[in-house]
Scaffold this motif. Structure first.
Motif, PDB file in Angstrom:
ATOM      1  N   UNK A   1       0.834  -1.204   0.000  1.00  0.00           N
ATOM      2  CA  UNK A   1       0.000   0.000   0.000  1.00  0.00           C
ATOM      3  C   UNK A   1       0.866   1.250   0.000  1.00  0.00           C
ATOM      4  N   UNK A   2       1.933   1.225   0.767  1.00  0.00           N
ATOM      5  CA  UNK A   2       2.841   2.371   0.810  1.00  0.00           C
ATOM      6  C   UNK A   2       3.469   2.616  -0.564  1.00  0.00           C
ATOM      7  N   UNK A   3       3.869   1.547  -1.246  1.00  0.00           N
ATOM      8  CA  UNK A   3       4.463   1.691  -2.580  1.00  0.00           C
ATOM      9  C   UNK A   3       3.439   2.197  -3.587  1.00  0.00           C
ATOM     10  N   UNK A   4       2.169   1.866  -3.381  1.00  0.00           N
ATOM     11  CA  UNK A   4       1.114   2.348  -4.264  1.00  0.00           C
ATOM     12  C   UNK A   4       0.845   3.833  -4.058  1.00  0.00           C
ATOM     13  N   UNK A   5       1.382   4.386  -2.959  1.00  0.00           N
ATOM     14  CA  UNK A   5       1.201   5.806  -2.713  1.00  0.00           C
ATOM     15  C   UNK A   5       0.005   6.120  -1.862  1.00  0.00           C
ATOM     16  N   UNK A   6      -0.409   5.154  -1.031  1.00  0.00           N
ATOM     17  CA  UNK A   6      -1.557   5.353  -0.147  1.00  0.00           C
ATOM     18  C   UNK A   6      -1.111   5.247   1.298  1.00  0.00           C
ATOM     19  N   UNK A   7      -1.862   5.909   2.164  1.00  0.00           N
ATOM     20  CA  UNK A   7      -1.597   5.819   3.591  1.00  0.00           C
ATOM     21  C   UNK A   7      -2.457   4.714   4.181  1.00  0.00           C
ATOM     22  N   UNK A   8      -1.857   3.901   5.008  1.00  0.00           N
ATOM     23  CA  UNK A   8      -2.588   2.821   5.648  1.00  0.00           C
ATOM     24  C   UNK A   8      -3.378   3.376   6.815  1.00  0.00           C
ATOM     25  N   UNK A   9      -4.688   3.333   6.690  1.00  0.00           N
ATOM     26  CA  UNK A   9      -5.557   3.878   7.730  1.00  0.00           C
ATOM     27  C   UNK A   9      -6.135   2.765   8.567  1.00  0.00           C
ATOM     28  N   UNK A  10      -6.620   3.146   9.712  1.00  0.00           N
ATOM     29  CA  UNK A  10      -7.308   2.173  10.558  1.00  0.00           C
ATOM     30  C   UNK A  10      -8.602   1.750   9.880  1.00  0.00           C
ATOM     31  N   UNK A  11      -9.018   0.530  10.147  1.00  0.00           N
ATOM     32  CA  UNK A  11     -10.266   0.057   9.570  1.00  0.00           C
ATOM     33  C   UNK A  11     -11.415   0.932  10.007  1.00  0.00           C
ATOM     34  N   UNK A  12     -12.389   1.059   9.098  1.00  0.00           N
ATOM     35  CA  UNK A  12     -13.561   1.857   9.422  1.00  0.00           C
ATOM     36  C   UNK A  12     -14.387   1.158  10.504  1.00  0.00           C
ATOM     37  N   UNK A  13     -15.080   1.957  11.274  1.00  0.00           N
ATOM     38  CA  UNK A  13     -15.974   1.396  12.280  1.00  0.00           C
ATOM     39  C   UNK A  13     -17.088   0.647  11.581  1.00  0.00           C
ATOM     40  N   UNK A  14     -17.455  -0.529  12.043  1.00  0.00           N
ATOM     41  CA  UNK A  14     -18.535  -1.268  11.398  1.00  0.00           C
ATOM     42  C   UNK A  14     -19.794  -0.438  11.282  1.00  0.00           C
ATOM     43  N   UNK A  15     -20.575  -0.748  10.241  1.00  0.00           N
ATOM     44  CA  UNK A  15     -21.760   0.047   9.942  1.00  0.00           C
ATOM     45  C   UNK A  15     -22.771   0.079  11.068  1.00  0.00           C
ATOM     46  N   UNK A  16     -22.744  -0.921  11.968  1.00  0.00           N
ATOM     47  CA  UNK A  16     -23.739  -0.967  13.031  1.00  0.00           C
ATOM     48  C   UNK A  16     -23.734   0.298  13.859  1.00  0.00           C
ATOM     49  N   UNK A  17     -22.563   0.875  14.103  1.00  0.00           N
ATOM     50  CA  UNK A  17     -22.486   2.062  14.934  1.00  0.00           C
ATOM     51  C   UNK A  17     -22.701   3.328  14.138  1.00  0.00           C
ATOM     52  N   UNK A  18     -22.479   3.266  12.806  1.00  0.00           N
ATOM     53  CA  UNK A  18     -22.564   4.473  12.016  1.00  0.00           C
ATOM     54  C   UNK A  18     -23.957   4.731  11.482  1.00  0.00           C
TER      55      UNK A  18
END
Length: 494
Positions: free
Chosen positions: A247-264
């Motif tokens: 992912x880093x070589x692709x030029x993207x930042x590794x982010x934390x996983x999104x919160x599951x939809x149940x809470x959103x």
């Protein structure tokens, strides 16, 4: 730009690219590719949609002649490298968009890539070859070889295409290109394929694995080629080919996983608008979804999930209980998704127009239509061609983005998604997940069939299918890999 590509020297290169470039009119699809495809290795190929991966593989398969550069085969210059030369070199390709003829049987499709299968007994020979290879790659697949391709599920078609690519008839198979081979496979069949790819590489066959499932690359690749903007930006050895480094070589930042939809989506959910449908082939299964809820469909591929989505679409489109304004994101975009002779813009705004688009004096407001297309182009990052260009000018992943944008640009309050992230890069997947959460927070309901179990963490509840019926309903906190696997093999509903 691709000068960093070849890090292995020596005489064990099956095919070597030096300074390969490819242009289509003014568009530069490949720029200075240097890479040696070594005998008996598995090369993972990663990059954004439109990075040039499929074009590079088309050059390797002899489908496109390079605009510049040179190609060597077995250490000898190949100035007239075309599809015939590639075949003689032992190159086979399983393209992302399936190439099977739907009106022919599985065995008859063998003859398209193996023209030597003719004369007395050719059908029996073709059937035997296909059955043997299918059983070797996908044990217990259940296919006999005499089925009509149009009667097969998308998963079964993908299995046939893969088996055909590895089948040996007149010339040895020395290099196989696998372009998103697991995009239509469930976790079980994908595992079977990856095990076979590792075995094939150990047996001397060079395997090229193009996939946005970075975990698959991490597991089986000896080297990882990372592409961006038509060039190779990095080649990672096995020891350094972690998901994070790719992912880093692709030029993207590794982010934390999104919160599951149940809470959103909880804030927007309301029992005042509660959908309920009875679906299923073997027996009726109640499927429920509240306003603003994200509901998942899971299980092994071909267990009735797509049929359930289609049944819900039909019920939601009729008058009566369960009726809703509905949009559908097709998984098999070639057959059910894109209008191939239409432009990108026409493919995107067709559902918006059908939903009662703004009109002036009874005519479509073209300015409003252009505004919708441009807004969603920017919002979902459709790249690779002008919106007036044909839809087939886009990469497969960007075509899938258009289908997704088509649904969200509409007035639909119920969105049905049939494995919508097939062939979509990791960055775009994150954008899609965020859009699903944002739109569900506004009150839209999503029913989402996915073959990627990790995506189910974004769902409030998941219905697990087995033999065209639901075996279990898992809430967000119960949806573990172990629970999904157990439910996928259960016969009776829990």
């Amino acid at each position: 730009m691709g000068g960093a590509g070849d890090t292995i020297a020596g005489d064990d290169a099956l095919i070597r690219f030096e300074g390969i470039g490819k242009t289509f009119g003014r568009v530069r699809a490949l720029d200075g590719i240097d890479f040696a495809f070594m005998r008996g290795e598995c090369v993972g190929i990663a990059g954004h949609n439109g990075a040039g991966k499929s074009t590079l593989m088309a050059v390797l398969a002899g489908v496109h002649a390079p605009t510049q550069g040179r190609i060597e085969v077995d250490g000898r210059d190949a100035p007239h490298y075309d599809a015939n030369a590639a075949r003689e070199a032992g190159v086979r390709c399983v393209f992302q968009e399936l190439s099977l003829c739907a009106n022919l049987t599985v065995a008859e499709n063998m003859c398209i890539v193996h023209p030597q299968l003719h004369g007395r007994g050719w059908r029996r020979t073709a059937t035997r070859l296909m059955r043997e290879k299918l059983e070797e790659i996908f044990p217990g697949n259940g296919l006999k070889g005499n089925e009509l391709v149009s009667d097969l599920t998308l998963t079964q078609q993908q299995m046939v295409e893969i088996a055909r690519g590895f089948t040996v008839n007149d010339t040895p198979v020395r290099l196989v290109i696998l372009d998103e081979p697991t995009s239509s496979l469930d976790a079980h069949t994908a595992e079977q394929l990856l095990a076979f790819v590792s075995k094939a590489a150990q047996g001397g066959i060079t395997c090229l694995l193009i996939t946005h499932m970075l975990g698959e690359i991490e597991r089986v690749a000896d080297r990882v080629m990372v592409m961006r903007d038509g060039g190779i930006v990095s080649v990672l050895p096995r020891a350094q080919s972690s998901r994070a480094s790719i992912i880093q070589a692709m030029g993207q930042h590794l982010e934390a996983d999104k919160t599951p939809g149940a809470t959103q989506s909880q804030a927007a959910r309301s029992t005042e608008r509660h959908f309920r449908w009875n679906v299923g082939v073997k027996r009726h299964t109640p499927i429920e979804a509240a306003r603003g809820e994200v509901v998942g469909f899971a299980g092994l591929a071909g267990q009735g999930q797509t049929e359930a989505l289609l049944a819900i679409y039909e019920a939601a489109s009729r008058r009566g209980p369960g009726r809703a304004k509905v949009a559908f994101v097709a998984g098999d975009r070639g057959r059910d998704g894109v209008f191939p002779i239409w432009s990108i813009a026409q493919n995107l705004d067709v559902r918006w127009l059908a939903g009662g688009a703004t009109r002036r004096r009874g005519l479509v407001d073209l300015a409003a239509a252009r505004a919708v297309v441009e807004a969603w182009r920017l919002k979902i990052g459709i790249r690779g061609a002008a919106m007036s260009a044909g839809i087939l000018s886009l990469s497969g992943g960007n075509q899938q983005k258009v289908l997704f944008a088509r649904a969200l640009a509409s007035d639909a309050d119920l969105i049905l998604m049939d494995d919508p992230t097939r062939g979509v890069d990791v960055g775009t997947k994150r954008d899609i997940y965020q859009l699903v959460h944002d739109e569900s927070a506004k009150g839209r309901t999503f029913i989402w069939y996915t073959t990627e179990n990790e995506e189910l963490s974004h769902c409030d509840r998941t219905y697990v299918f087995r033999s065209a019926a639901v075996t279990r309903v898992l809430h967000a906190d119960e949806c573990t890999e172990e629970a999904l696997l157990a439910a996928s093999f259960e016969e009776q509903a829990a």
